[in-house]
Design a protein around this motif. Structure first.
Motif, PDB file in Angstrom:
ATOM      1  N   VAL A  28       0.874  -1.172   0.000  1.00  0.00           N
ATOM      2  CA  VAL A  28       0.000   0.000   0.000  1.00  0.00           C
ATOM      3  C   VAL A  28       0.915   1.228   0.000  1.00  0.00           C
ATOM      4  N   PRO A  29       0.740   2.154  -0.960  1.00  0.00           N
ATOM      5  CA  PRO A  29       1.578   3.357  -0.970  1.00  0.00           C
ATOM      6  C   PRO A  29       1.383   4.181   0.304  1.00  0.00           C
ATOM      7  N   ILE A  30       2.490   4.584   0.894  1.00  0.00           N
ATOM      8  CA  ILE A  30       2.459   5.368   2.132  1.00  0.00           C
ATOM      9  C   ILE A  30       1.677   6.666   1.931  1.00  0.00           C
ATOM     10  N   THR A  31       1.746   7.248   0.737  1.00  0.00           N
ATOM     11  CA  THR A  31       1.051   8.516   0.483  1.00  0.00           C
ATOM     12  C   THR A  31      -0.465   8.368   0.563  1.00  0.00           C
ATOM     13  N   GLN A  32      -0.979   7.147   0.442  1.00  0.00           N
ATOM     14  CA  GLN A  32      -2.421   6.914   0.543  1.00  0.00           C
ATOM     15  C   GLN A  32      -2.892   6.675   1.977  1.00  0.00           C
ATOM     16  N   ILE A  33      -1.957   6.368   2.871  1.00  0.00           N
ATOM     17  CA  ILE A  33      -2.343   6.018   4.243  1.00  0.00           C
ATOM     18  C   ILE A  33      -2.563   7.279   5.065  1.00  0.00           C
ATOM     19  N   ARG A  34      -3.781   7.390   5.589  1.00  0.00           N
ATOM     20  CA  ARG A  34      -4.159   8.539   6.419  1.00  0.00           C
ATOM     21  C   ARG A  34      -3.890   8.262   7.898  1.00  0.00           C
ATOM     22  N   TYR A  79      10.982   1.368   2.656  1.00  0.00           N
ATOM     23  CA  TYR A  79      12.174   1.571   1.832  1.00  0.00           C
ATOM     24  C   TYR A  79      11.835   2.077   0.435  1.00  0.00           C
ATOM     25  N   ASN A  80      10.631   1.827  -0.026  1.00  0.00           N
ATOM     26  CA  ASN A  80      10.285   2.208  -1.398  1.00  0.00           C
ATOM     27  C   ASN A  80       9.008   3.046  -1.453  1.00  0.00           C
ATOM     28  N   GLY A  81       8.675   3.732  -0.356  1.00  0.00           N
ATOM     29  CA  GLY A  81       7.470   4.558  -0.342  1.00  0.00           C
ATOM     30  C   GLY A  81       6.185   3.768  -0.168  1.00  0.00           C
ATOM     31  N   GLN A  82       6.320   2.505   0.219  1.00  0.00           N
ATOM     32  CA  GLN A  82       5.154   1.655   0.388  1.00  0.00           C
ATOM     33  C   GLN A  82       5.294   0.824   1.662  1.00  0.00           C
ATOM     34  N   ALA A  83       4.150   0.489   2.247  1.00  0.00           N
ATOM     35  CA  ALA A  83       4.123  -0.515   3.302  1.00  0.00           C
ATOM     36  C   ALA A  83       3.877  -1.833   2.578  1.00  0.00           C
ATOM     37  N   CYS A  84       4.769  -2.791   2.764  1.00  0.00           N
ATOM     38  CA  CYS A  84       4.673  -4.050   2.008  1.00  0.00           C
ATOM     39  C   CYS A  84       4.684  -5.260   2.933  1.00  0.00           C
ATOM     40  N   VAL A  91       6.903  -7.115  14.434  1.00  0.00           N
ATOM     41  CA  VAL A  91       6.070  -8.069  13.700  1.00  0.00           C
ATOM     42  C   VAL A  91       6.373  -7.946  12.213  1.00  0.00           C
ATOM     43  N   GLY A  92       6.215  -9.067  11.507  1.00  0.00           N
ATOM     44  CA  GLY A  92       6.393  -9.086  10.066  1.00  0.00           C
ATOM     45  C   GLY A  92       5.037  -8.957   9.383  1.00  0.00           C
ATOM     46  N   LEU A  93       4.916  -7.991   8.478  1.00  0.00           N
ATOM     47  CA  LEU A  93       3.642  -7.759   7.803  1.00  0.00           C
ATOM     48  C   LEU A  93       3.330  -8.870   6.798  1.00  0.00           C
ATOM     49  N   ASN A  94       2.057  -9.121   6.612  1.00  0.00           N
ATOM     50  CA  ASN A  94       1.556 -10.063   5.619  1.00  0.00           C
ATOM     51  C   ASN A  94       0.749  -9.291   4.586  1.00  0.00           C
ATOM     52  N   ASP A  95      -0.102  -9.983   3.827  1.00  0.00           N
ATOM     53  CA  ASP A  95      -0.938  -9.324   2.823  1.00  0.00           C
ATOM     54  C   ASP A  95      -1.849  -8.273   3.459  1.00  0.00           C
ATOM     55  N   PHE A  96      -2.148  -7.246   2.676  1.00  0.00           N
ATOM     56  CA  PHE A  96      -3.079  -6.203   3.087  1.00  0.00           C
ATOM     57  C   PHE A  96      -4.429  -6.521   2.444  1.00  0.00           C
TER      58      PHE A  96
END
Length: 139
Positions: free
Chosen positions: A50-56, A97-102, A121-126
């Motif tokens: 998910v692009p960080i710029t979209q996260i409110r 690292y790339n402007g996204q939460a992955c 914690v390690g993130l999984n699918d969004f």
């Protein structure tokens, strides 16, 4: 202290003590809180990032998930590995690292009171839960 003042103090302490179990009992579990948050929404196809710029905003849901709310109202639910470490009173620290939460990212948790690390914690699918469409206006 007079006797009736002591009784008042003890009554106040007893009243405070008796409400604590009620508050703990009335608190929603993480799963119930998440269900309430996404109520009326339908899960979409999971995405890797998910692009960080979209996260409110982000919200930790105790021992369950992390909810990322996008500017368009979509709630992305991530159930990370090690979700048992999630505490809704912790501060979430992520370093994209790339402007996204992955899904491969690891986020750190900081205890709000002590400011000490409390885990990671390690993130999984969004899983996206889009905002439900508004019903058409009658008339």
């Amino acid at each position: 202290m007079r006797a009736n003042q002591c009784l008042t103090v003890f009554a106040a302490i007893a009243a405070i003590g008796s409400t604590a179990p009620l508050q703990a009992r009335d608190r929603l579990s993480g799963e119930a809180r998440l269900a309430k948050m996404i109520e009326g929404r339908t899960a979409g196809k999971p995405v890797d990032c998910v692009p960080i710029t979209q996260i409110r905003s982000t919200e930790i849901i105790d021992h369950t998930a992390i909810a990322y709310t996008a500017s368009n109202g979509t709630i992305y639910v991530n159930r990370p590995s090690g979700a048992n470490f999630l505490d809704d009173d912790d501060i979430l620290v992520s370093e994209p690292y790339n402007g996204q939460a992955c899904r491969i990212d690891i986020v750190r948790l900081i205890d709000r009171g002590s400011r000490m690390p409390s885990g990671s914690v390690g993130l999984n699918d969004f899983v996206p839960y889009p905002k439900p469409p508004k019903p058409p206006k009658a008339g």
